[in-house]
Design a protein around this motif. Structure first.
Motif, PDB file in Angstrom:
ATOM      1  N   LYS A 485      10.235 -34.481 -24.959  1.00  0.00           N
ATOM      2  CA  LYS A 485       9.815 -34.254 -26.347  1.00  0.00           C
ATOM      3  C   LYS A 485       8.599 -33.328 -26.442  1.00  0.00           C
ATOM      4  O   LYS A 485       8.126 -33.052 -27.549  1.00  0.00           O
ATOM      5  N   LYS A 486       8.078 -32.864 -25.301  1.00  0.00           N
ATOM      6  CA  LYS A 486       6.884 -32.032 -25.244  1.00  0.00           C
ATOM      7  C   LYS A 486       5.696 -32.709 -25.929  1.00  0.00           C
ATOM      8  O   LYS A 486       4.877 -32.064 -26.584  1.00  0.00           O
ATOM      9  N   ASP A 487       5.635 -34.022 -25.757  1.00  0.00           N
ATOM     10  CA  ASP A 487       4.529 -34.819 -26.294  1.00  0.00           C
ATOM     11  C   ASP A 487       3.464 -34.931 -25.198  1.00  0.00           C
ATOM     12  O   ASP A 487       3.375 -35.931 -24.477  1.00  0.00           O
ATOM     13  N   TYR A 488       2.640 -33.893 -25.063  1.00  0.00           N
ATOM     14  CA  TYR A 488       1.714 -33.828 -23.947  1.00  0.00           C
ATOM     15  C   TYR A 488       0.528 -34.775 -24.118  1.00  0.00           C
ATOM     16  O   TYR A 488      -0.117 -35.138 -23.134  1.00  0.00           O
ATOM     17  N   PHE A 489       0.237 -35.171 -25.340  1.00  0.00           N
ATOM     18  CA  PHE A 489      -0.806 -36.186 -25.540  1.00  0.00           C
ATOM     19  C   PHE A 489      -0.369 -37.517 -24.937  1.00  0.00           C
ATOM     20  O   PHE A 489      -1.147 -38.200 -24.258  1.00  0.00           O
ATOM     21  N   LEU A 490       0.893 -37.890 -25.163  1.00  0.00           N
ATOM     22  CA  LEU A 490       1.411 -39.123 -24.567  1.00  0.00           C
ATOM     23  C   LEU A 490       1.451 -39.009 -23.045  1.00  0.00           C
ATOM     24  O   LEU A 490       1.149 -39.973 -22.326  1.00  0.00           O
ATOM     25  N   CYS A 491       1.825 -37.829 -22.530  1.00  0.00           N
ATOM     26  CA  CYS A 491       1.792 -37.618 -21.076  1.00  0.00           C
ATOM     27  C   CYS A 491       0.385 -37.843 -20.536  1.00  0.00           C
ATOM     28  O   CYS A 491       0.193 -38.476 -19.493  1.00  0.00           O
ATOM     29  N   GLN A 492      -0.605 -37.308 -21.255  1.00  0.00           N
ATOM     30  CA  GLN A 492      -1.984 -37.460 -20.814  1.00  0.00           C
ATOM     31  C   GLN A 492      -2.408 -38.919 -20.791  1.00  0.00           C
ATOM     32  O   GLN A 492      -3.033 -39.388 -19.831  1.00  0.00           O
ATOM     33  N   LEU A 526      -5.566 -33.556 -27.915  1.00  0.00           N
ATOM     34  CA  LEU A 526      -5.690 -34.255 -26.643  1.00  0.00           C
ATOM     35  C   LEU A 526      -6.855 -35.232 -26.674  1.00  0.00           C
ATOM     36  O   LEU A 526      -7.631 -35.280 -27.629  1.00  0.00           O
ATOM     37  N   GLU A 527      -6.987 -36.004 -25.611  1.00  0.00           N
ATOM     38  CA  GLU A 527      -8.016 -37.037 -25.517  1.00  0.00           C
ATOM     39  C   GLU A 527      -9.407 -36.393 -25.582  1.00  0.00           C
ATOM     40  O   GLU A 527      -9.706 -35.449 -24.850  1.00  0.00           O
ATOM     41  N   PRO A 528     -10.292 -36.857 -26.497  1.00  0.00           N
ATOM     42  CA  PRO A 528     -11.555 -36.155 -26.787  1.00  0.00           C
ATOM     43  C   PRO A 528     -12.483 -36.007 -25.593  1.00  0.00           C
ATOM     44  O   PRO A 528     -13.103 -34.954 -25.414  1.00  0.00           O
ATOM     45  N   ALA A 591      -6.262 -26.476 -19.330  1.00  0.00           N
ATOM     46  CA  ALA A 591      -7.113 -26.957 -18.239  1.00  0.00           C
ATOM     47  C   ALA A 591      -7.292 -28.466 -18.310  1.00  0.00           C
ATOM     48  O   ALA A 591      -7.333 -29.149 -17.278  1.00  0.00           O
ATOM     49  N   VAL A 592      -7.388 -29.006 -19.526  1.00  0.00           N
ATOM     50  CA  VAL A 592      -7.521 -30.459 -19.691  1.00  0.00           C
ATOM     51  C   VAL A 592      -6.311 -31.170 -19.100  1.00  0.00           C
ATOM     52  O   VAL A 592      -6.440 -32.188 -18.391  1.00  0.00           O
ATOM     53  N   LEU A 593      -5.121 -30.654 -19.373  1.00  0.00           N
ATOM     54  CA  LEU A 593      -3.905 -31.279 -18.839  1.00  0.00           C
ATOM     55  C   LEU A 593      -3.846 -31.160 -17.318  1.00  0.00           C
ATOM     56  O   LEU A 593      -3.431 -32.099 -16.628  1.00  0.00           O
ATOM     57  N   LEU A 594      -4.255 -30.018 -16.782  1.00  0.00           N
ATOM     58  CA  LEU A 594      -4.258 -29.864 -15.323  1.00  0.00           C
ATOM     59  C   LEU A 594      -5.258 -30.809 -14.669  1.00  0.00           C
ATOM     60  O   LEU A 594      -5.022 -31.306 -13.555  1.00  0.00           O
ATOM     61  N   ASN A 595      -6.363 -31.072 -15.344  1.00  0.00           N
ATOM     62  CA  ASN A 595      -7.336 -32.032 -14.805  1.00  0.00           C
ATOM     63  C   ASN A 595      -6.733 -33.418 -14.656  1.00  0.00           C
ATOM     64  O   ASN A 595      -7.064 -34.168 -13.726  1.00  0.00           O
ATOM     65  N   HIS A 642     -21.676 -38.246 -17.552  1.00  0.00           N
ATOM     66  CA  HIS A 642     -21.294 -39.634 -17.751  1.00  0.00           C
ATOM     67  C   HIS A 642     -20.556 -39.771 -19.078  1.00  0.00           C
ATOM     68  O   HIS A 642     -20.947 -39.213 -20.099  1.00  0.00           O
ATOM     69  N   GLY A 643     -19.476 -40.522 -19.050  1.00  0.00           N
ATOM     70  CA  GLY A 643     -18.710 -40.764 -20.263  1.00  0.00           C
ATOM     71  C   GLY A 643     -17.621 -39.745 -20.514  1.00  0.00           C
ATOM     72  O   GLY A 643     -16.793 -39.945 -21.395  1.00  0.00           O
ATOM     73  N   LEU A 644     -17.618 -38.634 -19.765  1.00  0.00           N
ATOM     74  CA  LEU A 644     -16.591 -37.614 -19.938  1.00  0.00           C
ATOM     75  C   LEU A 644     -15.618 -37.682 -18.769  1.00  0.00           C
ATOM     76  O   LEU A 644     -16.020 -37.778 -17.611  1.00  0.00           O
ATOM     77  N   ARG A 645     -14.325 -37.611 -19.087  1.00  0.00           N
ATOM     78  CA  ARG A 645     -13.290 -37.715 -18.059  1.00  0.00           C
ATOM     79  C   ARG A 645     -13.147 -36.379 -17.351  1.00  0.00           C
ATOM     80  O   ARG A 645     -12.820 -35.361 -17.971  1.00  0.00           O
ATOM     81  N   SER A 646     -13.379 -36.385 -16.035  1.00  0.00           N
ATOM     82  CA  SER A 646     -13.359 -35.133 -15.284  1.00  0.00           C
ATOM     83  C   SER A 646     -13.019 -35.414 -13.834  1.00  0.00           C
ATOM     84  O   SER A 646     -13.329 -36.480 -13.301  1.00  0.00           O
ATOM     85  N   PRO A 647     -12.381 -34.438 -13.162  1.00  0.00           N
ATOM     86  CA  PRO A 647     -12.098 -34.612 -11.731  1.00  0.00           C
ATOM     87  C   PRO A 647     -13.353 -34.417 -10.906  1.00  0.00           C
ATOM     88  O   PRO A 647     -14.322 -33.783 -11.353  1.00  0.00           O
TER      89      PRO A 647
END
Length: 725
Positions: A485-492, A526-528, A591-595, A642-647
Motif C-alpha cells: 500500500k506504500k504506507d511508509y509511516f506504518l512500515c516505520q 513520518l515519526e517526528p 534518509a529517515v526511512l533508511l535510518n 537525547h530523545g531523538l531516534r537515530s542510528p
C-alpha cells in the motif's frame, strides 16, 4: 536462531509404482558423520560419502529376495547387518563383494528391525516384541522367541538408545485404535508398557521421535491434525511389571502446526535438541496450501525459525545425523545442513543492535515476566503514551463491543465503521487484557485488506502497532501489506516496535525506501523524533573542523606519513581532495526511512543473501548515504541527541561492511563507485590510526598506574617529573 543452509542431492530415488513410498527403507550413520548407509525398499544397500555426494560401495541380494529392514553398521566389529525375507540375518564387511557368499543365519521368528548405536552391541527386535542381543541370537539362531505382544497388536515404530552404559529398546504399537509405548531395558532385562492418551477418534500418530535428557526419555509424536505432543518417562528404576499391565502415559501439547482444511497424510516431526524440532510435510504458515516444506520450530517460544520448500512429493520420512537432515522428496534424497544455536529469548526475538539510552529505548513487546508471575498490573510507559494517537484517549461512554464481535465486523463492515469499533475496543481495554486480542485484530484487518483492495485502515493498524502488544511473528503479513500500500509511516512504526522482523522483510523495506523518489518521500508524514534528528544533522553544512572520533576530512591531506600504513603516493593524495561541503545524497524523509533500516535487528548470516539482490545503483546510493553519515558523525562529537531516534556509528559501519561483503566485485567493476571506495578506504585508515593512537595512550596510562604503587612519601612541597615514552 535456527537456520537451514543450502542443501544438495545425495542420490536419486526410484519411488514405488503407486508413488506413496519413496523407495527408501532407512538411512543410518556409518563409521563417522560423513558416511551413511542407505537401504532401498527392494534389494540394494549403498554406502555414501556425504561430502563427496558419491557412493563408495554397493551390495544387493539375489533376484527374488528382499531386504525387509534398514541395514545398520556395527561400530564394534566394523560390519554391516541386514535382514532379508524377515528371517535371514546377513553380516558382511566393506571389502566383501557378493552378499550371497557372506555370513547368514536363519532365525525362528520374523524380525522387525535390527538396531545399532555407537558404544552398544546391535540388538534385534522381533515383530512380536521380543528383543535379543545380536551375538546371543547368532549363538543359537533357531532358539525359541517368545511373543510379548498380545494378539492384533503390531509394532509401528522403534529406536535404540545407549545411555550411561544402559541399553534401551523403545517401540510403539497399535491395537484397535489404541497406541502403546514399550521400554525394554537390557542387562538387567526389564519391560514396561504404557498407554498413550487417545486423540480424536480415528487418529493415530504419523511419526515418533525419541531423545534422552537428564535420565528421562522424551517421546515426541505428531498427529494428522497437526498437534505435536511430548511424553516424558523416567528411565531410573524401571520395574519388571508384566507387559500386559499398561500404565497411563501423560502428555503435554508442544505445538499446533498449521494443516489447512484437511488432515496430514505424510508428515514427520523429529527432535533436534531440547527446544528445536524439524517438521517435514506440513504446510508453511505463510505459504498457503501445499505441504512441500521442511521447517524448524522452537517449542519454547512457539516460533517458526527456518523454512525451506522441498521440490516434489513429500513422503513423510526424515533422518538426522551430525547437523544434517536427510529427506527423500520427489525423485531425490537430499541433505540439508542446519544449525540450532542455544535457545534464549533474545535470540528468538532477533539480534538487537541498538545501544540507546534508557529514555529512547523502546518498551518491551510483552509485559514483564515478574508482572505476569506476581500479578502486578503493567503500566504503559510514558514514552508509549506520548506516541499514541489521539483516538486512543476516548471516553468510556463508547458503546461496548467484545473482541469476537469486532472480529466478525471486520469481515464485512465498511472501513470507517471498523476503525471506529477497533478504536473503541482499544480505548476501553487494559494492557494485559488487550494483549491476546491485538494479534487477532491485526491479522483480520490484514487478511481483509489483502482480499478486498478497496478496504484499508492505516490509522487503525498504526494504533495496534502502538500498543506494543504486536510483533511480526503474530502478524507476518502486516509489513508486506504496508509495502504494497506504500504506507511508509506504518512500515516505520513496525520497524521501530517489532523486534523480530526477518532479514528478508528488512531487505524488502530497504529496496522500497531506496527506490522511493525524493519528491514523493517529502510528502510523507513520518515519526517526528526521527525527522527532527535528520533536520538537526543537515541544518549545518559543516561541523567543527577539529579531529573528532579519529577522522577529519582535512587530516588525511595534512599527514604525509601514516604511523602504521606508510606514506601515500602523489596519485593517492590527488584523490584526497576535501569537498567544499558535505551534502546528503538523499532527501531528508528518505534518509529517515533508511535510518530505520540501520536500526533494525538482524543477523549477518541471514541478511547477506538478501542484500545480494540489491542493484548496483541502489548499493552505491546507500553507501554514499552511509559515507555521509559517517563524515557527519566524525565532524560532530555528539550528533546523537537525547530523545531523538537515530542510528549509532557502530550500526553505520556494520552496514558498510555488509554491503561491501555482498557486492564487492560489483563495486570494484562499477566506475561510479571508484571515488566512493577511496573515501571508504580513508575511513578505514582513520579508524586504524585512531586505534593506534589509543593503544599508545593505553600504554601510557598503564605506566602511570604502575607508578602509583611505587609512590613514596613526599613533603608538603615537591616537584615530580613524569616522563612518557
Amino acid at each position: 536462531m535456527a537456520a537451514l543452509y543450502e542443501g544438495y542431492t545425495l542420490c536419486g530415488l526410484v519411488p514405488a509404482l503407486n508413488q506413496s513410498h519413496s523407495g527408501i527403507q532407512g538411512v543410518e550413520e556409518e563409521r563417522d558423520s560423513d558416511h551413511v548407509v542407505v537401504t532401498d525398499s527392494t534389494r540394494c544397500v549403498t554406502l555414501y560419502k556425504v561430502s563427496d555426494q558419491k557412493p563408495l560401495s554397493s551390495w544387493a541380494v539375489k533376484q527374488g529376495q528382499t531386504l525387509t529392514c534398514p541395514t545398520v553398521y556395527n561400530s564394534q566389529t566394523k560390519e554391516y547387518v541386514a535382514v532379508s525375507d524377515s528371517k535371514v540375518i546377513r553380516i558382511w564387511k566393506e571389502e566383501d563383494i557378493l552378499l550371497d557368499k557372506t555370513f547368514k543365519a536363519t532365525v525362528s521368528s520374523e524380525v522387525w528391525r535390527v538396531h545399532s548405536a555407537p558404544g552398544g552391541e546391535p540388538v534385534v527386535l522381533f515383530q512380536r516384541g521380543a528383543v535379543r542381543l545380536l551375538d546371543s541370537l547368532l549363538s543359537a539362531p533357531q532358539q525359541h522367541i517368545e511373543e510379548v505382544l498380545p494378539q492384533e497388536e503390531t509394532i509401528r515404530w522403534s529406536t535404540y538408545i545407549v545411555a550411561e552404559s544402559q541399553q534401551f529398546v523403545i517401540f510403539t504399537t497399535e491395537q484397535k485404535g489404541c497406541n502403546f509405548l514399550y521400554l525394554q531395558r537390557l542387562n538387567p532385562n526389564t519391560l514396561q508398557r504404557y498407554r498413550l492418551e487417545r486423540e480424536e477418534p480415528g487418529l493415530s500418530p504419523l511419526s515418533f521421535s525419541a531423545s534422552y535428557r537428564d535420565k528421562h526419555l522424551c517421546l515426541l509424536y505428531l498427529y494428522p491434525n497437526g498437534r505435536v505432543y511430548q511424553s516424558v518417562v523416567s528411565l531410573r528404576g524401571l520395574g519388571a511389571e508384566e507387559a500386559g499391565q499398561a500404565l497411563p502415559l501423560p502428555r503435554s501439547l508442544l505445538l499446533v502446526l498449521p494443516v489447512g482444511e484437511g488432515l496430514l497424510e505424510a508428515a514427520s516431526a523429529l527432535v533436534l535438541d531440547e527446544v528445536h524440532i524439524a517438521v517435514v510435510g506440513v504446510p508453511h504458515p505463510s505459504a498457503g496450501a501445499g505441504n512441500d516444506f521442511l521447517c524448524i520450530w522452537n517449542t519454547n517460544f512457539q516460533t517458526l525459525q527456518a523454512g525451506k520448500e522441498m521440490a516434489g512429493k513429500i513422503y513423510g520420512q526424515i533422518w538426522s545425523f551430525s547437523n544434517k537432515l536427510f529427506i527423500p522428496h520427489g525423485k531425490t534424497l537430499s541433505v540439508n545442513p542446519y544449525e540450532c544455536p542455544k535457545s534464549s529469548l533474545a535470540s528468538a526475538l532477533g539480534k538487537l543492535r541498538q545501544t540507546k539510552s534508557e529514555e529512547s529505548r523502546a518498551a518491551a513487546s510483552v509485559p514483564s515476566w515478574n508482572n505476569l508471575l506476581h500479578g502486578d498490573k503493567a503500566q504503559p510507559s510514558r514514552a508509549a503514551e506520548t506516541r499514541k494517537t489521539r483516538t486512543t484517549r476516548k471516553t468510556q461512554s463508547t458503546p461496548s463491543s467484545t473482541t469476537d464481535q469486532v472480529l466478525e465486523l471486520i469481515k464485512t463492515a465498511a472501513a470507517e465503521e471498523v476503525q471506529r469499533e477497533v478504536d473503541g475496543l482499544i480505548s476501553r481495554s487494559d494492557v494485559l487484557e488487550l494483549q491476546p486480542s491485538v494479534g487477532q485484530l491485526a491479522s483480520s484487518l490484514v487478511s481483509r485488506s489483502l482480499t478486498d483492495p478497496a478496504f484499508y485502515t492505516p490509522s487503525t493498524l498504526a494504533q495496534l502497532v502502538h500498543t506494543r502488544s504486536l510483533c511480526h511473528s503474530v502478524c507476518p503479513g502486516l509489513v508486506l501489506l504496508a509495502l504494497e500500500k506504500k504506507d511508509y509511516f506504518l512500515c516505520q512504526l513496525c520497524m521501530q516496535f517489532f523486534p523480530d522482523i526477518p532479514e528478508a522483510i528488512t531487505c524488502a523495506c530497504l529496496k522500497a525506501f531506496i527506490s522511493l523518489p525524493d519528491v514523493d518521500a517529502e510528502k510523507l508524514s513520518l515519526e517526528p523524533d526521527s525527522v527532527s534528528f535528520m533536520e538537526t544533522l543537515t541544518a549545518g553544512q559543516r561541523g567543527p573542523t577539529g579531529l573528532q572520533n579519529g577522522f577529519s576530512p582535512t587530516s588525511c591531506d595534512e599527514e604525509r606519513t601514516d604511523p602504521v600504513g606508510g606514506g601515500g603516493t602523489k596519485e593517492e593524495d590527488k584523490e584526497k581532495s576535501t569537498p567544499a561541503e558535505q551534502i546528503c545524497p538523499v532527501g531528508l524523509h528518505k534518509a529517515v526511512l533508511l535510518n530505520e533500516v540501520l536500526m533494525t535487528a538482524y543477523s549477518d548470516t541471514f541478511l547477506l543473501p538478501h542484500l545480494k539482490d540489491l542493484s548496483s545503483q541502489d548499493v552505491v546510493l546507500f553507501l554514499q548515504y552511509l559515507s555521509y553519515l559517517y563524515v557527519k558523525y566524525s565532524q560532530d562529537a555528539s550528533p546523537q541527541m537525547h530523545g531523538l531516534r537515530s542510528p549509532n556509528q557502530s550500526q553505520i559501519m556494520d552496514w558498510v561492511g555488509l554491503l561491501l561483503d555482498a557486492h564487492f566485485l560489483v563495486l570494484v567493476m562499477t566506475p561510479e563507485a571508484k571515488g566512493l571506495l577511496l573515501d571508504l578506504h580513508r575511513f578505514v585508515k582513520s579508524q586504524v590510526r585512531l586505534v593506534f593512537e589509543l593503544g599508545k595512550i593505553e600504554g601510557s596510562l598503564e605506566e602511570l598506574n604502575k607508578m602509583k604503587g611505587k609512590k613514596t612519601d613526599v613533603g608538603q612541597y615537591s616537584i615530580e617529573v613524569i616522563e612518557l615514552f
